[in-house]
Write a protein that holds these residues in place. Structure first.
Motif, PDB file in Angstrom:
ATOM      1  N   LEU A  84       6.553  23.732 -29.531  1.00 34.10           N
ATOM      2  CA  LEU A  84       6.372  25.167 -29.729  1.00 34.10           C
ATOM      3  C   LEU A  84       4.901  25.559 -29.690  1.00 34.10           C
ATOM      4  CD1 LEU A  84       7.416  27.982 -30.333  1.00 34.10           C
ATOM      5  CD2 LEU A  84       7.469  27.382 -32.772  1.00 34.10           C
ATOM      6  N   PHE A  85       4.042  24.793 -30.337  1.00 31.45           N
ATOM      7  CA  PHE A  85       2.617  25.120 -30.332  1.00 31.45           C
ATOM      8  C   PHE A  85       2.006  24.951 -28.937  1.00 31.45           C
ATOM      9  CE2 PHE A  85       2.821  24.132 -35.024  1.00 31.45           C
ATOM     10  CZ  PHE A  85       2.692  25.457 -35.413  1.00 31.45           C
ATOM     11  N   LEU A  86       2.431  23.918 -28.235  1.00 29.95           N
ATOM     12  CA  LEU A  86       1.951  23.739 -26.865  1.00 29.95           C
ATOM     13  C   LEU A  86       2.417  24.886 -25.972  1.00 29.95           C
ATOM     14  CD1 LEU A  86       2.532  19.894 -26.482  1.00 29.95           C
ATOM     15  CD2 LEU A  86       0.333  21.072 -26.751  1.00 29.95           C
ATOM     16  N   HIS A  87       3.644  25.315 -26.165  1.00 30.49           N
ATOM     17  CA  HIS A  87       4.198  26.440 -25.408  1.00 30.49           C
ATOM     18  C   HIS A  87       3.409  27.715 -25.689  1.00 30.49           C
ATOM     19  CE1 HIS A  87       7.163  29.237 -23.754  1.00 30.49           C
ATOM     20  NE2 HIS A  87       7.257  29.832 -24.930  1.00 30.49           N
ATOM     21  N   ALA A  88       3.129  27.985 -26.961  1.00 24.02           N
ATOM     22  CA  ALA A  88       2.392  29.192 -27.332  1.00 24.02           C
ATOM     23  C   ALA A  88       0.990  29.178 -26.730  1.00 24.02           C
ATOM     24  CB  ALA A  88       2.323  29.311 -28.849  1.00 24.02           C
ATOM     25  N   ALA A  89       0.317  28.034 -26.837  1.00 21.63           N
ATOM     26  CA  ALA A  89      -1.040  27.933 -26.282  1.00 21.63           C
ATOM     27  C   ALA A  89      -1.023  28.147 -24.772  1.00 21.63           C
ATOM     28  CB  ALA A  89      -1.644  26.579 -26.620  1.00 21.63           C
ATOM     29  N   ALA A  90      -0.050  27.535 -24.098  1.00 21.82           N
ATOM     30  CA  ALA A  90       0.040  27.676 -22.648  1.00 21.82           C
ATOM     31  C   ALA A  90       0.318  29.122 -22.240  1.00 21.82           C
ATOM     32  CB  ALA A  90       1.125  26.756 -22.099  1.00 21.82           C
ATOM     33  N   ARG A  91       1.234  29.764 -22.936  1.00 22.19           N
ATOM     34  CA  ARG A  91       1.543  31.158 -22.627  1.00 22.19           C
ATOM     35  C   ARG A  91       0.351  32.072 -22.878  1.00 22.19           C
ATOM     36  NH1 ARG A  91       6.812  33.058 -22.755  1.00 22.19           N
ATOM     37  NH2 ARG A  91       5.786  35.088 -22.497  1.00 22.19           N
ATOM     38  N   MET A  92      -0.440  31.737 -23.871  1.00 23.56           N
ATOM     39  CA  MET A  92      -1.629  32.540 -24.190  1.00 23.56           C
ATOM     40  C   MET A  92      -2.821  32.174 -23.318  1.00 23.56           C
ATOM     41  SD  MET A  92      -0.890  34.757 -26.582  1.00 23.56           S
ATOM     42  CE  MET A  92      -2.519  35.189 -27.207  1.00 23.56           C
ATOM     43  N   GLY A  93      -2.733  31.009 -22.621  1.00 26.88           N
ATOM     44  CA  GLY A  93      -3.780  30.612 -21.696  1.00 26.88           C
ATOM     45  C   GLY A  93      -4.943  29.851 -22.300  1.00 26.88           C
ATOM     46  N   PHE A  94      -4.651  29.063 -23.363  1.00 28.45           N
ATOM     47  CA  PHE A  94      -5.711  28.314 -24.034  1.00 28.45           C
ATOM     48  C   PHE A  94      -5.352  26.831 -24.134  1.00 28.45           C
ATOM     49  CE2 PHE A  94      -6.112  32.648 -25.655  1.00 28.45           C
ATOM     50  CZ  PHE A  94      -7.452  32.899 -25.393  1.00 28.45           C
ATOM     51  N   ALA A  95      -6.387  25.985 -24.110  1.00 30.96           N
ATOM     52  CA  ALA A  95      -6.184  24.548 -24.274  1.00 30.96           C
ATOM     53  C   ALA A  95      -5.827  24.242 -25.725  1.00 30.96           C
ATOM     54  CB  ALA A  95      -7.449  23.785 -23.888  1.00 30.96           C
ATOM     55  N   PRO A  96      -4.946  23.268 -25.972  1.00 31.86           N
ATOM     56  CA  PRO A  96      -4.545  22.951 -27.349  1.00 31.86           C
ATOM     57  C   PRO A  96      -5.713  22.656 -28.272  1.00 31.86           C
ATOM     58  CG  PRO A  96      -3.104  21.846 -25.787  1.00 31.86           C
ATOM     59  CD  PRO A  96      -4.204  22.462 -24.981  1.00 31.86           C
ATOM     60  N   GLU A  97      -6.700  21.924 -27.771  1.00 27.68           N
ATOM     61  CA  GLU A  97      -7.809  21.523 -28.649  1.00 27.68           C
ATOM     62  C   GLU A  97      -8.698  22.687 -29.054  1.00 27.68           C
ATOM     63  OE1 GLU A  97      -9.007  20.554 -24.334  1.00 27.68           O
ATOM     64  OE2 GLU A  97      -7.215  20.412 -25.606  1.00 27.68           O
ATOM     65  N   SER A  98      -8.516  23.839 -28.412  1.00 27.33           N
ATOM     66  CA  SER A  98      -9.309  25.012 -28.778  1.00 27.33           C
ATOM     67  C   SER A  98      -8.581  25.928 -29.760  1.00 27.33           C
ATOM     68  CB  SER A  98      -9.676  25.810 -27.526  1.00 27.33           C
ATOM     69  OG  SER A  98      -8.537  26.433 -26.966  1.00 27.33           O
ATOM     70  N   CYS A  99      -7.389  25.512 -30.198  1.00 29.10           N
ATOM     71  CA  CYS A  99      -6.566  26.351 -31.066  1.00 29.10           C
ATOM     72  C   CYS A  99      -6.679  25.944 -32.534  1.00 29.10           C
ATOM     73  CB  CYS A  99      -5.099  26.262 -30.643  1.00 29.10           C
ATOM     74  SG  CYS A  99      -4.778  26.813 -28.950  1.00 29.10           S
ATOM     75  N   LEU A 100      -6.558  26.937 -33.412  1.00 27.51           N
ATOM     76  CA  LEU A 100      -6.499  26.723 -34.848  1.00 27.51           C
ATOM     77  C   LEU A 100      -5.177  27.290 -35.345  1.00 27.51           C
ATOM     78  CD1 LEU A 100      -8.007  25.865 -37.473  1.00 27.51           C
ATOM     79  CD2 LEU A 100      -8.806  28.224 -37.631  1.00 27.51           C
ATOM     80  N   VAL A 101      -4.382  26.472 -36.027  1.00 27.35           N
ATOM     81  CA  VAL A 101      -3.060  26.850 -36.499  1.00 27.35           C
ATOM     82  C   VAL A 101      -3.101  27.100 -38.006  1.00 27.35           C
ATOM     83  CG1 VAL A 101      -0.659  26.074 -36.776  1.00 27.35           C
ATOM     84  CG2 VAL A 101      -1.919  25.549 -34.667  1.00 27.35           C
ATOM     85  N   VAL A 102      -2.381  28.119 -38.456  1.00 29.02           N
ATOM     86  CA  VAL A 102      -2.220  28.387 -39.888  1.00 29.02           C
ATOM     87  C   VAL A 102      -0.762  28.131 -40.240  1.00 29.02           C
ATOM     88  CG1 VAL A 102      -2.543  30.029 -41.763  1.00 29.02           C
ATOM     89  CG2 VAL A 102      -4.021  30.149 -39.733  1.00 29.02           C
ATOM     90  N   GLU A 103      -0.511  27.157 -41.119  1.00 29.36           N
ATOM     91  CA  GLU A 103       0.840  26.690 -41.402  1.00 29.36           C
ATOM     92  C   GLU A 103       1.054  26.491 -42.901  1.00 29.36           C
ATOM     93  OE1 GLU A 103       3.797  25.848 -40.738  1.00 29.36           O
ATOM     94  OE2 GLU A 103       3.987  26.054 -38.557  1.00 29.36           O
TER      95      GLU A 103
END
Length: 232
Positions: free
Chosen positions: A154-173
């Motif tokens: 799901l997180f990989l899907h969200a990042a891809a749809r938003m157009g960002f690399a996974p390592e550049s993302c910060l998740v709040v969980e």
């Protein structure tokens, strides 16, 4: 040991928010409805066990665990009935997390939602609490991927749809499955314990153990963490 946000010192390109227990204080409501439903079909389980085992987990996975561990298959229509009961309870009780709307509106970074909840519940929850305009068109559900949390899909899907690399993302969980999924996706994670279901452990030791770099209990602290991560 995983590096902290401050140690990494990189501005996140995208902030991904979980919904239940992070944006809206829904988990005490939904966990109580799920517990009552499971009790009705003969599953001997209390709300604290439901919280520990199923918070942050999609309903299909929950029912698989119930069938495997308790030997009880949910009757036809059970999941739909629990979902309907939960939405009715939301109408009466659901609130946005304190300070969430103002903090997110002021966030000068791309943002989205990635949640184990189905699209109907997500739309209902975010619309009811006035948060939907902050994420319009950027709300992703586990029904869109093959595997829900704790898998990274799901997180990989969200990042891809938003157009960002996974390592550049910060998740709040707020859940162990969510933190586990984000770490498996190669993303940094901040744990959030501001929801009512975290009264037993506001320090979130199990979120830290799962890989959260920091744990915060309110939005002012979360904003400070993200602001620190924004420093060039």
């Amino acid at each position: 040991m995983n590096p902290t946000v401050d140690e990494v010192g990189l501005r996140p390109a995208l902030v991904i928010f979980d919904c239940d227990g992070v944006l809206v204080d829904s988990e005490p409501i939904s966990l109580a409805c799920l517990t009552a439903g499971l009790n009705r079909i003969g599953v001997d389980i209390d709300v604290e066990t439901v919280r520990a085992r199923f918070a942050g987990t999609a309903m299909p996975s929950i029912m698989q665990h119930v069938a495997r561990d308790y030997g009880i298959a949910a009757p036809e229509g059970f999941v739909e009935a629990v979902k309907a009961e939960t939405l009715r309870a939301f109408d009466a009780e659901l609130r946005a997390m304190a300070g969430a709307s103002e903090a997110i509106a002021a966030l000068d970074l791309p943002r989205c939602v990635a949640s184990s909840s189905d699209p109907v519940r997500l739309g209902h929850s975010l619309g009811l609490t006035g948060l939907l305009p902050l994420f319009e068109g950027r709300v992703f559900s586990s029904v869109e991927v093959a595997r829900g949390k704790p898998f990274p899909d799901l997180f990989l899907h969200a990042a891809a749809r938003m157009g960002f690399a996974p390592e550049s993302c910060l998740v709040v969980e707020d859940s162990v499955p969510g933190v586990t999924a984000a770490r498996a996706a190669g993303m940094r994670v901040v744990g959030f314990t501001g929801g009512g279901h975290w009264g037993h452990d506001p320090l979130g030791a199990d979120l830290t153990a799962a890989g959260a770099e920091r744990v915060v209990c309110d939005y002012p602290a979360l904003v400070r963490i993200i602001a620190g991560a924004q420093a060039p």
